[in-house]
Design an enzyme around this catalytic site. Sequence first.
Site: not given
Ligand code: FMN
Lengths: 302, 302, 261, 261
Positions: B68-70, B98, B129, B190
């Site tokens: 993702n690169a939101i 957050n 990020c 992480i």
């Molecule tokens: C679509 C998406 C958006 C994310 N946005 C944020 C964010 O705004 N702030 C943040 O600290 N982490 C963000 N993350 C990271 C997640 O909180 C998490 O650390 C990461 O996805 C690893 O966990 P997972 O494999 O269970 O998804 C985002 C992850 C995804 C997939």
Amino acid sequence: MNLSVNIGGLKLKNPVITASGTFGYGVEYEEFLDLNQIGAITVKGLSQHPAKGNLPGRIWETPCGMLNAIGLQNIGIDAFIKEKLPELRKYDTKIIANFFGDTIEEYAEAAARLSAAEGIHALEMNISCPNKQAGWIAFGTDPALTEKVVAAARKATELPLIVKLSPNVTSIADMAKAAVDGGADALSVINTITGMAIDIETRRPRLSNIVGGLSGPAIRPIALQMVFQTFKAVKVPIIGMGGIMTGGDAIEFIIAGASAVAVGTANFVNPAASIEILKGIKDYMARHQIDDINTLTGGIIC
Amino acid sequence: MNLSVNIGGLKLKNPVITASGTFGYGVEYEEFLDLNQIGAITVKGLSQHPAKGNLPGRIWETPCGMLNAIGLQNIGIDAFIKEKLPELRKYDTKIIANFFGDTIEEYAEAAARLSAAEGIHALEMNISCPNKQAGWIAFGTDPALTEKVVAAARKATELPLIVKLSPNVTSIADMAKAAVDGGADALSVINTITGMAIDIETRRPRLSNIVGGLSGPAIRPIALQMVFQTFKAVKVPIIGMGGIMTGGDAIEFIIAGASAVAVGTANFVNPAASIEILKGIKDYMARHQIDDINTLTGGIIC
Amino acid sequence: MNRLFTADIVTNEQLDNRYFALQVTPNVAICETLAGQFFMLKSGEFGEYTDPLLLRPFSLASFIHPDDTYPNGLLMFLIDAVGKGTNILKRLPVGTRLNIIGPLGRGFPPVADDERLLIAAGGIGIASVLGLNKMYHGVPLFYGVRSRGQMIECTNSNIQVASDDGSIGDKGSVLALLERHISQLRQSYSGKIKIYACGPHGMYKAMFKMNLDADVYVALETPMACGVGTCLGCAVETTSGLQMVCKDGPVFNLKDIIWGG
Amino acid sequence: MNRLFTADIVTNEQLDNRYFALQVTPNVAICETLAGQFFMLKSGEFGEYTDPLLLRPFSLASFIHPDDTYPNGLLMFLIDAVGKGTNILKRLPVGTRLNIIGPLGRGFPPVADDERLLIAAGGIGIASVLGLNKMYHGVPLFYGVRSRGQMIECTNSNIQVASDDGSIGDKGSVLALLERHISQLRQSYSGKIKIYACGPHGMYKAMFKMNLDADVYVALETPMACGVGTCLGCAVETTSGLQMVCKDGPVFNLKDIIWGG
Ligand SMILES: Cc1cc2nc3c(=O)[nH]c(=O)nc-3n(C[C@H](O)[C@H](O)[C@H](O)COP(=O)(O)O)c2cc1C
Ligand SMILES: Cc1cc2nc3c(=O)[nH]c(=O)nc-3n(C[C@H](O)[C@H](O)[C@H](O)COP(=O)(O)OP(=O)(O)OC[C@H]3O[C@@H](n4cnc5c(N)ncnc54)[C@H](O)[C@@H]3O)c2cc1C
Ligand SMILES: Cc1cc2nc3c(=O)[nH]c(=O)nc-3n(C[C@H](O)[C@H](O)[C@H](O)COP(=O)(O)OP(=O)(O)OC[C@H]3O[C@@H](n4cnc5c(N)ncnc54)[C@H](O)[C@@H]3O)c2cc1C
Ligand SMILES: Cc1cc2nc3c(=O)[nH]c(=O)nc-3n(C[C@H](O)[C@H](O)[C@H](O)COP(=O)(O)O)c2cc1C
Ligand code: FES
Ligand code: FES
């Protein structure tokens, strides 16, 4: 259609290489595919003396990937030269000897000894195995040490010297520069990523070494990004690897900046994977009217 | 059976948290699960001013994972406090805000502003990020800068301060120490891993930002290893995350050293994932006669 | 009423070598559906493997109301097997249990009494407009396919077909038929014309350029993760900023979309 | 002759809620097989998804020689659905094409004329010794199961069964039956006794501790990646160093293995 590539002086008939540690000493696979068709075979990592490796468990499957902590078990350089190399010389393919040492001196000696043997066309220096001890890890994570150990090996060989980088770093670009400064003719990107798994029933790690290296399709997006960063940072050719399973995956790495690709874990899933990947590359080139694979390297449109 | 945990002053009724960016502002999910049952909700990363984020394509699926690169699109702190927080206050769960800034000052101001709002129980500082510009990345990869930015936020808030670490570093242990030295009460380990994907038909990157963050089961072995290394390096509680899909996966992180877990990508696959993971944790505890989840943290037998 | 449910496969019928029709019956009562809405399906019942990872979005092609045999009704999807998820779905046997989220998104807007509706579909886009076709009985349907084999049967006496290879209907673009129809219609009718369309990206871009004398609504497709507006992944550029296809769409007014590239 | 081939599923029969029997027919002539050898199977035909990633090893339960219907013979596997790969295999319909490597490993060593053979199986371990049971007709077979439902039918007039719950045969360990048999045999026979066994790790450890008055050969299981001796992943500690289960085994002399932990 030109498929031949030049990897820092190593001329390959096509850009598909088998990755170290995933294709044995090559000869084990002669019944499964025509070894003459592969661009190059990289043999299992060699050290001066035979190495016993880690105790079992050594591998564990994870989602779309696998962890390994073989611990660089190998028959040693002498046995390789005596027992395996004569067999390999029968094939019309290039042989890349992957090697490592425990000290700078050992790296240099290993490089010298391998260079003296007939039938080795390039050396690949492994400074990036994630299941060695902390001190050793520095070879692949501390740019100053990287440059030093590469320079030592560089002095010991006339063969094309490929340095295999670790992905477990903050900046692969810095590591790539250090390796090139040390004298690398080409870079292999990437080795496995440090990971682990735990058996929740026994609370014990799945690997006797606790941590191991993650490979396979799971790591492909990470590997691809590192090839892209490396390509932007240095001028030497890159061998891209990490989760390549199909011809399309290989093309992705080439577009990101790889001059050749190495096939690792895919060999376990399909011993003939490298031939199918080569076929996939050719199909893609035909479909996109690409006459020379070299023109595709780094061809990403951003 | 005791499931409650204390994350650096933030007391949770159970160790299951939804990860930032994967659960919206929480309220979007009230129809799918009972929000009262979750330990805590971490909301989408907030900044002082609303942020537009990156252009499409923003996401791409990869083997057992997604990129993702939101670009940290969010409604901004003020709108969050005015529009979302009142809704969230109705639930008997803890709210973790957050947040991020573009400068040290912005981090501090954001922390201060969020602390003044009613109904926020802890702050999670995103310095990790992977799809921000190079300068920003240093907040999460240069230990000196990490300590500095954390210290600034620390001064601005009385709330429990959780720092979210980047996996894209040579030593997560060093980063963890820097964050703790800066005043972190807890660590989230992480964030996503830098990766990319290319459309070989067009040669264009799948993400408009070129690189993005890899999440999902693919990264679980890497995340687990980083939690394990962090646990050995620092004393503060760890929220483990990265590819957790089941109760068993959560237990693996707890055994490796996590005091709580966060569920990210799994929410997309199953909006009720966090509840099922909680159930899986309870089942495991019952089966293994574990009375208190806290006794399992770091319980790996090496 | 629940938008998160399991459903069992009732029929899984191969239509040609790529298209298949999947009918599933939910195990609980589901929310009311609108033409143009979609569902996210997990491709298989095996909770343990995670490739493919994400749910896959599919338009509701038809909803058959609850009866004695299917107390929660039947959902029908028309799917083109293009990649790994759809190819797994294609092979799932009857009885397989699927995890589903939906109905999602906003469907096609209602048509006012003084408006004339036209429906246009390209390829598998027919799935999304079948519901409209049923609802607005007799409304002209313009349907473009690659060739005869790809054409999905749909009962409409007022259908005009075009195919790329000419094996059925006119040879060429279905948009030519649509354009001709509008100009004919305009000779006798000056009121509002609405077009509801679903097809490939290229078809929309072509429609945008054609500047049709009508209000055109199109159903967009982008990669999706959550389907409910939280991941912010399915963004599309519109004249009023970024919008989420899953939540603000998938149906948009053609002229609001910025057709870049 | 090829050790890398595709094969099509001919039957896939559910035996109880976990065990199933999978019969496949290779699309090419395959190498000769030995009892105790194994094959690595890809769990499904969809080349595109990669979870599960690695092939799964299964003992050859029986090989039916080529005939008119199956010109390359039939391979039969008996499989316990324990995890993601085996659960996918369990559900694959007849006709599915699988990728297979094998036969792999060295089978059970031949039995000399002056040796007495006994066969022991625990649970799904029966799969690995069914070939022996067929080959050495009438040799005593000691077969332990959890309960009656898990028992696989095998034609042997000389079979002794034990079950954990006593629902079939003796209640308790099959090793007690084996031990009793040996001591009875020893009253009249002082020559060599060979035991070929396949079962869970715990059964082997128990046999090791029992110090049976016989040469015991056991078929080991470890996680595997390549199956052909190149990944060095399936190592097992023996008195003469590390050996590879896939290449040096899977059959080992019980006393050569270091039974740690
Ligand atoms: C679509 C998406 C958006 C994310 N946005 C944020 C964010 O705004 N702030 C943040 O600290 N982490 C963000 N993350 C990271 C997640 O909180 C998490 O650390 C990461 O996805 C690893 O966990 P997972 O494999 O269970 O998804 C985002 C992850 C995804 C997939
Ligand atoms: C609202 C909506 C409704 C849809 N309705 C239908 C329908 O009724 N019938 C039908 O056949 N298809 C429909 N699609 C497209 C369908 O979702 C994709 O073809 C499908 O997701 C491809 O998955 P795959 O695993 O087979 O392909 P892969 O190429 O293996 O998928 C890789 C990734 O790309 C995504 N992806 C690939 N193509 C598309 C696409 N066109 N749109 C969105 N994501 C894509 C996948 O979801 C996945 O994340 C719809 C898409 C959307 C967004
Ligand atoms: C030489 C050999 C012969 C075998 N013969 C049979 C047989 O005839 N019938 C049968 O039912 N099973 C047999 N097994 C065990 C079978 O291979 C495993 O049960 C199977 O691999 C589990 O896969 P999964 O995906 O269902 O389980 P998962 O738990 O999802 O697999 C996760 C990982 O662990 C590995 N794994 C899990 N259990 C085992 C195990 N016991 N041995 C090796 N690897 C394991 C898997 O291969 C995979 O890499 C044999 C194993 C070996 C090594
Ligand atoms: C079982 C195994 C053993 C390996 N041994 C070596 C080795 O000896 N030397 C080395 O440089 N890399 C070794 N590697 C790393 C691979 O060569 C390759 O860099 C890595 O696996 C990523 O590629 P892949 O995802 O295609 O496997 C090994 C990898 C695996 C899976
Ligand atoms: S798919 Fe997640 S916001 Fe639309
Ligand atoms: S499984 Fe690879 S060496 Fe045995």
